[in-house]
Design an enzyme around this catalytic site. Structure first.
Site, short mmCIF file in Angstrom:
data_model
loop_
_atom_site.label_atom_id
_atom_site.label_comp_id
_atom_site.label_asym_id
_atom_site.label_seq_id
_atom_site.Cartn_x
_atom_site.Cartn_y
_atom_site.Cartn_z
N PHE A 178 0.85 -1.19 0.00
CA PHE A 178 0.00 0.00 0.00
C PHE A 178 0.89 1.24 0.00
CE2 PHE A 178 -2.47 -3.40 1.95
CZ PHE A 178 -3.66 -3.32 1.25
N CYS A 196 -0.89 2.61 -10.84
CA CYS A 196 -1.79 1.82 -9.97
C CYS A 196 -3.27 2.04 -10.28
CB CYS A 196 -1.50 2.15 -8.51
SG CYS A 196 0.14 1.65 -7.97
#
Length: 442
Positions: A155, A266
């Site tokens: 993350f 992403c």
């Protein structure tokens, strides 16, 4: 602990360096011999604040090594991270060929128990595919080694990846194996001291957690961009609206900034991949499709404003461009809004004078040398003689420019602000024609 990381991109290099910085012994494996040679010389192939010092210190201390020798990498670590690329196929699905190739490599060389850790962002069910591929290779070898496959998604935010890795908000471990879980808890213990950040779940839920997180953030961005378009047409100011809704703790201020659309490696890829996954099982992801469509439209907004200002006649015009990377503190231009704007300007006959603090080399690599693109050494140089300024990336150094100098350098005092950096009233008082995103009157 001994750790091997396959892949030295954003995820693999940052993860490997930070683990080594914490005291683990890490080998990073990559097929790119030139990249490995540069890393051994302390040359970092990506722009990521703080990464160079962490890599060099861990390498000098002997806790971080780089190699193209996959067999040596497999022999080194009981923990084997796979952090290779999963680029989108033409249909938007994630291409798992590098992931499965790494799994085959591990299975080919492993001589005992290994934990294979999927760090790359991968579709739901990938851990099962990796496990099946490893079983097949081991069976072909006639080997009966135990192994576990764990989903441990990253993350990390580009531009803050080192800090995110050193101080994670959560550590997702997707496994049903108590043995693997214990090893991962030991590995991450240095990052889990303040309070327990580890969340254990099954691998499929871990894989979906990563996609759900990125798609939720992309949804917030597209929602705010939709509200900005609406505000502009209703005579409202989206910045006032943002402050109004952000004060609600159920909403918060994060990821509700209107702009020129999201980009990077992403959000676009992950939204497309989740759409493909949903459609492959017969479910129509209406919301995700709308998020993607709004973002594609938002990337056209700046050009539409520029084209309207010049009444559709951009031939021969020169546009100064501040910001090329898809976000500040990176040189990544994958899916960057700047690329959509630049190419639209060229198609309309305009030329571009651009500056970015980090992405100049990447822009040169993508577009090469061409007469309609001037890459300038400073933000001030990009302004000289331009018919207008367009701001695409919200780098800190763009937030408080010398407006008098800016006005003098431009052929006309016109600013198209894709990130709402300035106050419209102040710009108007200084004699600028100022176009922002979702702000009344512009």
């Amino acid at each position: 602990m001994k750790v091997t990381v396959f892949g030295t991109g954003y995820v693999g290099l940052v993860q490997g360096a930070v683990l080594a910085d914490a005291g683990h012994k890490v080998i990073c494996v990559d097929v790119d011999a030139a990249k490995i040679a540069k890393l051994e010389c302390g040359i970092i192939p990506i722009h990521e604040p703080g990464l160079d010092s962490v890599v060099r210190a861990a390498y000098a201390a002997g806790r971080l090594a780089f190699t193209t020798d996959a067999a040596a990498g497999v022999a080194h670590g009981e923990l084997q991270f796979i952090a290779v690329g999963t680029p989108p196929d033409e249909d938007g699905s994630a291409d798992l060929k590098y992931m499965l190739a790494a799994a085959e490599t591990i299975a080919t060389h492993m001589d005992g128990y290994r934990v294979i850790i999927d760090k790359s962002t991968v579709p739901v069910g990938t851990a099962d595919k990796v496990a099946e591929r490893i079983r097949k290779v081991l069976a072909a070898r006639g080997a009966a080694h135990d192994f576990d496959v764990v989903s441990n998604p990253e993350f990390l935010k580009e531009g803050a990846a080192v800090a995110d890795c050193q101080r994670p908000e959560r550590i997702i471990i997707g496994t049903g194996s108590a043995r693997a879980e214990a090893l991962l808890r030991e590995l991450y213990a240095p990052f889990n001291r303040n309070h327990d950040k580890i969340i254990v779940m099954d691998a499929r839920s871990a894989e979906l957690t990563k996609y759900a997180a990125n798609c939720m953030l992309a949804t917030k961005i597209s929602f705010m961009n939709e509200m900005a378009n609406l505000a502009e047409r209703l005579g409202a100011d989206i910045e006032a609206v943002r402050n109004g809704i952000g004060s609600d703790p159920r909403i918060g201020y994060h990821f509700i900034y209107p702009g020129a659309g999201y980009g990077g490696s992403c959000f676009p890829k992950d939204v497309q991949a989740l759409i493909h996954t949903a459609e492959s099982i017969g479910f129509e992801p209406k919301l995700m499709k709308a998020v993607e469509a709004r973002n594609a439209a938002q990337k056209q907004v700046l050009f539409a404003k520029i084209n309207a200002h010049f009444k559709g006649d951009l031939a021969g015009k020169v546009i100064a461009l501040w910001g090329l990377a898809f976000k500040p503190n990176t040189d990544d231009m994958r899916e960057a809004p700047s690329r959509v704007l630049i190419e639209a300007l060229w198609a309309a006959g305009a030329s571009v004078q651009a500056y970015d603090p980090a992405a100049m080399d990447e822009t040169q690599r993508i577009y090469g040398s061409r007469p309609e693109l001037a890459l300038c050494g400073t933000k001030e140089a990009a302004l000289v003689g331009a018919d207008a300024l367009a701001i695409v990336t919200e780098w800190q150094q763009f937030r408080a420019p010398d407006f008098d100098g800016l006005r003098a350098a431009l052929a006309a005092p016109v600013i198209f602000d894709g990130r709402n950096l300035y106050d419209p009233a102040q710009l108007a008082a200084r004699g600028f024609t100022y176009y922002a995103i979702g702000r009344a009157g512009r």
